[in-house]
Design a protein around this motif. Structure first.
Motif, PDB file in Angstrom:
ATOM      1  N   VAL A  16       0.821  -1.207   0.000  1.00 37.22           N
ATOM      2  CA  VAL A  16       0.000   0.000   0.000  1.00 37.22           C
ATOM      3  C   VAL A  16       0.862   1.266   0.000  1.00 37.22           C
ATOM      4  O   VAL A  16       1.923   1.300   0.621  1.00 37.22           O
ATOM      5  CB  VAL A  16      -0.912   0.007   1.252  1.00 37.22           C
ATOM      6  CG1 VAL A  16      -1.728   1.277   1.340  1.00 37.22           C
ATOM      7  CG2 VAL A  16      -1.819  -1.204   1.255  1.00 37.22           C
TER       8      VAL A  16
ATOM      9  N   GLY B 204      -4.776   7.606  -1.810  1.00 37.37           N
ATOM     10  CA  GLY B 204      -4.777   6.253  -1.280  1.00 37.37           C
ATOM     11  C   GLY B 204      -5.617   6.129  -0.024  1.00 37.37           C
ATOM     12  O   GLY B 204      -6.357   7.036   0.309  1.00 37.37           O
ATOM     13  N   PRO B 205      -5.496   5.030   0.646  1.00 32.89           N
ATOM     14  CA  PRO B 205      -4.535   3.970   0.424  1.00 32.89           C
ATOM     15  C   PRO B 205      -4.764   3.282  -0.924  1.00 32.89           C
ATOM     16  O   PRO B 205      -5.881   2.940  -1.260  1.00 32.89           O
ATOM     17  CB  PRO B 205      -4.741   3.007   1.583  1.00 32.89           C
ATOM     18  CG  PRO B 205      -6.028   3.372   2.211  1.00 32.89           C
ATOM     19  CD  PRO B 205      -6.376   4.752   1.783  1.00 32.89           C
TER      20      PRO B 205
ATOM     21  N   ASP C 111      -3.571   0.144  -3.373  1.00 27.91           N
ATOM     22  CA  ASP C 111      -2.878  -1.136  -3.500  1.00 27.91           C
ATOM     23  C   ASP C 111      -1.892  -1.072  -4.659  1.00 27.91           C
ATOM     24  O   ASP C 111      -2.176  -0.467  -5.688  1.00 27.91           O
ATOM     25  CB  ASP C 111      -3.868  -2.269  -3.761  1.00 27.91           C
ATOM     26  CG  ASP C 111      -4.743  -2.577  -2.563  1.00 27.91           C
ATOM     27  OD1 ASP C 111      -4.302  -2.333  -1.426  1.00 27.91           O
ATOM     28  OD2 ASP C 111      -5.865  -3.064  -2.768  1.00 27.91           O
TER      29      ASP C 111
END
Length: 87
Positions: free
Chosen positions: A16, A33-34, A36
């Motif tokens: 992440v 984000g978070p 991936d």
């Protein structure tokens, strides 16, 4: 007699990147984000690219098996600036 050892199954990883900015109250909030990432290398590259645009960036990974709710300890890959403590 030969020993048959099954190859160990690779544990899935959660990788992440999160970038932070500060609100008017001075508190950090996620600005990106978070998100991936496909690999630790990509997470580091993404975090480095975001570092000049936000007050803080962090990239981390951990072994994860979401189906079982099993998560390993986080491994810090990259950090820059102000980021909250990892819990």
């Amino acid at each position: 007699m030969s020993d048959h050892i099954l190859p160990s199954q690779k544990q899935p990883k959660l990788i992440v990147v999160v970038a932070f900015d500060r609100g008017e109250d001075g508190e950090l909030f996620p600005a990106f984000g978070p998100a991936d990432q496909q690999s630790e290398e990509r997470a580091i590259r993404t975090a480095m690219a975001l570092a000049g645009k936000h007050v803080g960036v962090i990239a981390w990974s951990r072994d994860a098996n979401p189906a079982l709710g099993d998560y390993g300890p986080p491994t810090l890959l990259f950090t820059s600036g102000d980021v909250p403590d990892m819990e």
